[in-house]
Design a protein around this motif. Structure first.
Motif, short mmCIF file in Angstrom:
data_model
loop_
_atom_site.label_atom_id
_atom_site.label_comp_id
_atom_site.label_asym_id
_atom_site.label_seq_id
_atom_site.Cartn_x
_atom_site.Cartn_y
_atom_site.Cartn_z
N UNK A 59 0.81 -1.23 0.00
CA UNK A 59 0.00 0.00 0.00
C UNK A 59 0.83 1.27 0.00
N UNK A 60 2.12 1.19 0.33
CA UNK A 60 2.94 2.40 0.36
C UNK A 60 3.80 2.52 -0.90
N UNK A 61 4.61 1.50 -1.20
CA UNK A 61 5.46 1.64 -2.38
C UNK A 61 4.82 1.07 -3.64
N UNK A 62 3.60 0.55 -3.56
CA UNK A 62 2.77 0.15 -4.69
C UNK A 62 3.44 -0.82 -5.66
N UNK A 63 4.21 -1.75 -5.13
CA UNK A 63 4.78 -2.82 -5.95
C UNK A 63 4.32 -4.15 -5.36
N UNK A 64 4.35 -5.17 -6.20
CA UNK A 64 3.85 -6.48 -5.78
C UNK A 64 4.78 -7.16 -4.77
N UNK A 65 4.15 -7.84 -3.82
CA UNK A 65 4.84 -8.69 -2.85
C UNK A 65 4.23 -10.08 -3.03
N UNK B 72 8.41 -4.75 5.31
CA UNK B 72 9.18 -5.66 4.47
C UNK B 72 10.47 -6.07 5.21
N UNK B 73 10.91 -7.31 5.03
CA UNK B 73 12.16 -7.72 5.68
C UNK B 73 13.36 -7.00 5.05
#
Length: 176
Positions: free
Chosen positions: A60-66, A92-93
């Protein structure tokens, strides 16, 4: 007359017991999504021990897929074995722990050999950025959007269970 009574007793017993067995004996292993912390099955994904699935969400913050990768253990637990992401940030780790492997491949960070085992997981379908996806199958050939099955912002308890026909009828089968 005794033969008729015996026949009727056997017939009635058969007609009563068979449906009971069909509705209360487990017939299908599945990843089950329960609405919040209830016993209400919202949806289920048929799966076998050793098979894998992924949950992909847009951060939701950096808008890239995890991408979070899971496998089903023989004792109906969920084992997270890998996470893939593009950017470091909140939630994120930043590195791998002992026994894990941290690699950079194809422009993405991978933490492999996680071995995180869960009896159940709580998952919230994104509200602000609602782009969660469920991926499964050989070579990850199947994918569905959470929004096709779950309300944005809602949360679910996820477990692996051996479902009876009765429980299968109560939920929605996830399919592509």
């Amino acid at each position: 007359m005794d033969k008729l009574k015996t026949f009727l007793l056997l017939t009635v017993s058969f007609l009563v017991l068979i449906p009971l067995f069909l509705f209360f004996i487990p017939v299908q292993k599945a990843v089950v999504f329960y609405h919040e912390n209830t016993t209400k099955i919202s949806a289920y994904l048929p799966i076998d021990s050793g098979e894998t699935f992924q949950i992909i969400f847009t951060h939701s913050i950096h808008l890239s897929d995890v991408v979070e990768k899971y496998r089903i253990t023989k004792d109906n637990k969920i084992e997270q074995y890998e996470i893939i992401f593009e950017q470091f940030g909140i939630g994120m780790p930043s590195n791998a722990e002992a026994g894990q492997e941290f690699v950079y491949e194809d422009g993405k960070y991978h933490i492999k050999n996680l071995n995180n085992v869960f009896e159940s997981m709580n998952i919230r379908n994104g509200r602000t950025v609602s782009e969660h996806r469920l991926v499964w199958g050989e070579n990850d050939q199947h994918m569905v959007w959470f929004n096709d099955y779950f309300s944005p912002g809602a949360w679910y308890t996820v477990k692996v269970e051996d479902l009876t026909l009765w429980k299968l009828m109560k939920g929605v089968k996830i399919h592509d």
